[in-house]
Design an enzyme around this catalytic site. Sequence first.
Site, mmCIF file in Angstrom:
data_model
loop_
_atom_site.group_PDB
_atom_site.id
_atom_site.type_symbol
_atom_site.label_atom_id
_atom_site.label_comp_id
_atom_site.label_asym_id
_atom_site.label_seq_id
_atom_site.Cartn_x
_atom_site.Cartn_y
_atom_site.Cartn_z
ATOM 1 N N HIS A 177 -11.392 6.370 42.676
ATOM 2 C CA HIS A 177 -12.918 6.105 43.136
ATOM 3 C C HIS A 177 -13.096 4.664 42.732
ATOM 4 C CE1 HIS A 177 -17.562 6.312 42.390
ATOM 5 N NE2 HIS A 177 -17.110 5.936 43.625
ATOM 6 N N HIS A 230 -17.562 9.414 37.328
ATOM 7 C CA HIS A 230 -18.458 9.984 38.203
ATOM 8 C C HIS A 230 -18.483 11.139 38.633
ATOM 9 C CE1 HIS A 230 -18.123 5.433 38.647
ATOM 10 N NE2 HIS A 230 -19.559 5.610 38.408
#
Lengths: 173, 819
Positions: A103, A122
Site C-alpha cells: 500500500h 494503515h
Amino acid sequence: MKSCDKLVEIGRRQFLRGGAIATAGAAAATIAPKAAKAQAGSALLEYPSSRLGSVQNLEVNEPLQVAYPDADAPGVLLKLGKRVEGGVGPDGDIVGFSTTCPHKGFPLSYNASGRTLNCPGHYSVFDCEAGGLQVWGQATQNLPQYILRVDDNGDIFAEGVDELLYGRLSNVL
Amino acid sequence: MAFKRHVDRLPIIPADAKKHNVTCHYCIVGCGYHAYTWPVNRQGGTAPDKNAFGVDLSKQQGPETDAWYAPSMYNVVKQDGQDVHLVIKPDKACVVNSGLGSVRGARIAENRRSDVTGTQQQRLTQPMVWRYGTWQPTSWDDALDLVARVTARVIDKDNENDLFVSMFDHGGSAGGYENTWGTGKLYFQSMKVRNCRIHNRPAYNSEVHSTRDMGVGELNYAYEDYGLTDTIFLVGANPLETQTNLFLNHMIPAIRNGARVLVVDPRRTVTINACEIEAGKDNVLHLAIQSGTDLALFNTLFTYIADQGWVDKNFIAKSTFQGDVAQRQDSKFPSALGSFEMARSACKMSLAEGAKICGVSEGDIVKAAEWIAKPNEDGARRKCVTAYEKGIIWGNDNYRTIGALVNIALANGNVGREGGGVCRLGGHQEGYFRPSDAFIGRPAPYLDQLIIKGHGKVHHIWANDHFKTTLNAVEFKRVYNRRTNLVKEAMDARAGATREELIDAIVGAIEAGGLFSVNVDIIHSQIGQCAHVILPAVESGEMNLTSMNGERRMRLVEKYMDGPGSSAPDCLIAARIAQHLGRVLREQGRDDYAAQFDGYDWRTEEDAFMDGYHTANPDVTYDRLRAMGNNGVQEPVVGYKDGKLIGTKRLYANGEFGTSDKKARFCGGAWRGLQAPGKASEKAKYKFLINNGRSNINWQNWFLDKDNDFVSDRYPYPFLEINPEDMTELGLNPGDLVEVYNDVGATQAMAYPTPTARRNETFMLFGAPTGTQGNVINAGVNELILPNYKQTWANIRKISDAPATVAHLSFKSKEYATD
C-alpha cells in the site's frame, strides 16, 4: 555457530514483530543475493536465483528475515508447519514474502499467533497461510510472494516474485 | 491461491506526460489523484530527466513515495480515439488525502474499460433495444425514438403520474452537478414527475430530514475540525472502511494528538480497533448498544448533559429558537421542533432507563456525556465533532434519532465552530443541482411499493439497481420481472411489425399491467435484465465532472479518456430524451407540451453545467475550478479574487442557521421503540440480527468491482460475520454458504467467523451481486418513507460446504494486531 545464528534470529524476530519503522538497510545483514540486472530484449524479467536459507535452519513459525531480489527489498522466509499452496520443502510448508507493504511501503510485522504480516501504517493484514491474501487492508494487491525452489541439499532459493514490489517500477532494478 | 497479477514491471511515466486533475469518484471523501496519459508507443526512463517524478527510478523508493504506482493504478485506454498509457495515482499535495490512496480509489485505472488489457469489458458501449427475443445493439436515434414514443403515450401536460423515474442524486461516479441538472431539468422542469426515487432509497426525499428542518445542514464542518477537537463522536459509522482517508489522514492524526474517540455501534469494527491502537483503550469508548436504540441513548445523554448544566447558554439564547414549539408534530414532521426547554421536556430520559433500553452501563453513558460535553477545567467549551452515517440514517426512527443527536451538538454550541460540527459522513460525493422538488410533497410517494401494487406504466432508471440495493427486494424483483416480461412478450409477438404497430403492442401490454423499462447505466445491471431499452452512460473521467465532498469541497475532474463506444454523459442523454420527446409531441400536434422540452441544445457537459449550476453560482466556471486544482474550493462559493475562488470553511460560523428566522430548532422526539411496521414482531420471531453495511473493498453495489479480479477473488460471496459459537450450533465451517431467511424473503452469504460478533448478532455485506441483503429487509419505513435496513432479523441455515471459489480464502480476523 548455531547459537550465533539463534541470536541473530532473535534480533530478526524483534524486527519483524516490532511496530517501529525500520529502514530497508536493516536487511543488509542477511545472505547477500546475487547481483540483479534487467536484461534488455527479454519479454520477461530475469530474476536472480538467490539462496535465502536452508530447510534445516528453519523452525516452525520463526520468521527468517531475508532480502530478494536484492538487498533493498526486505522479505521473510517462514516455515508454517502446515502444507499450504505455494509452499515448498519436504512438508510443503515453507513460504517467502516481501515484507514491504504494497500500500504505502511500510515495513510489515510478523504476527506469530495469527500467522499474518501486519502493517503498522494503515492496519492492513496479509495471511501468510493463504498466499499473502490481504485479509483486510488498503493495498490493491495481495502480498508479493516468492517463487521458491529447494535443492537436494535443502537449500532454499528464490527465483521470482508474483506481484510488483512497492517502491520500484521493475522488480529487478 | 490468492489472486496475483504477475505484473513485475510497469511503463514509466515520461517527463512530458499529460497530467489531469482527478478526484476519486468513489466515496464522499473525494481524494485527490492525478491521471497521467502518454502515447502508447512511448515510455519514460529511470534517469531523473526521463520521468515525471524527476527522481532516479533505478533505486528503491522509500515509504510513502510519490514516485511509485501499483499495477492497479495502470491501464491502456482510448483518448481522442488513440490508445494511450494511463496512470492514476494519489496526489500528495491534495489536502484531503495527502497522497493516500484507498483500496477503492487506487483501483480507478484498473476499473477503466480497456480493449487492450481487457478490463471492464462489461461496460456498455452502445444503445440496445429488446428485439427478436433479446437485446439488439442499435443507434441512439432508434433507441431514443422508441423511448420517446412510448413515454409520450403515457404522459400529458399536467399529468405525468404514469411515468416513474429512479434517478441518482449523488456526485462522483456518473453523478455530479452536470448530470443531476440534466436529469433534474428533464423530470422537474420540463415535466413534473412526482413518482420518483433516489439511488439508495425507495422515495425522492432527504435521508436527513430532521437536521435540515432544525436548520442544520448535514455537511457543516471542515475536515480540519477533526484536528482541532477534543472528542470525535462517531455514530453508526465505520470510517476506516467507508471514508478511509478521512479517517487515516484527519481522524488518526487527531487521535494521536490526544483526541478521544466515542463510538456508538452495536458491532465492533476495524475502526474501533484502529482507534484503540492509536489512542489506547482508555481513550476510546465503544458503546455497543442494542441495535436500534440510538434514540434512547441520545435522549439520555441530552437529559444528563442538560441536567449537569454542560450547555452553552449564550449560544442557545442567541442562535436557537426561543419559546416552546416552532413546528408541531404532524404527518410531515415526525416530531415537534422548537426550543431547548421544549426538547428537554419531550426527550427526558433517566440514566437508568436509558441504560436498560440500550444495554450499556450507566457509568459508560456518564463517561460518554463527559467526553462530549463536560467543559474543560478552565471552563472553556469542550470541542466535539459528531459524525454519523447509515447506522442511524438507515436505522430505527430516522427523523427523531438524527434530531436527538443534533440536539446534543446544539446544546453544546458545537456547530459552526472550530473543532465542532455535527455531520453526515456520507457515501458518494454530492453534486446536486436540480429545479425545486417541492411539488413532490411530503411524505414522498413510496415508489417501490407503487410498482409492486401495479402502478406506473413507463419506468426510466438512471444508475439505480433496485435488485441489489432496495428493501423488500424479493417481492420487488418478482413483480418487476412479471410486469416487464408482459411487455417483452408483447414485443416478441410483434417481431417485424412497424414502429407504430410495435408502440401499440407495448402500450397494450402496459394497459394490461405491464411496465416499459428504460435503463440508463454504465453496465448491464441486474434490474437492467428487465429493460426494454438500454442506454450507455459514461463515468467521471470519461467526461468532465464536478462534485463536492463531505466538507463541501468542490473539484472538477478533467476528462482524461474516451467513454466506451458511443456512450454519453447522463446530462446529454437526458437532453437527447428531451429533444426526442419534443419532436414526437410536435409530430402529434401537441405543440404546447412539446415547447416544455425546449432548451436542451447542449453540446457538452460544460454546457449543461453553465445552464444549471453556474446560473446560481455565477463565480464558478470550469476554467476557475481547473485552476483551483485538486484542493478546489469549499462551497458555498462567495466570491472570486486574485485568480481564486473564495469558499466557506464551515457553515453557520456566524451563529445563523438555515431556518426562516435563522434560529436553529431542537427536536422533541421521545423514544418509541422500534418504529417501522413489522420490526418488533420480526425481532421477536427470528433468532439472528442481520445487521448490514459496506466493507472496505467493495464500492457501492459492486457495479465495477464485480468485474474486478482482485475484489471478486476476495469476496466471491457477501460475507456474513457470525460468532464462532453460533457457527458451531448451526454446523458451519468458515466459508460455508448459508441461507438467511425470514417471512419477507431469503438470500445467501458466506459464513465468516468473527469472535468479536455478539451471539445472535450477525453482519452481512450489503449490495452484493451474489447475495442481495435487501431480500430479507421488510417493507417497513418511517413516516417520511425512510427505509430501515439495519434492524432486520432472520434465521440462518446451511446451504452447502464452502464452494470451490471460497476454498483458498482467508477467514482470519480483519483486525490489525500488535502482538
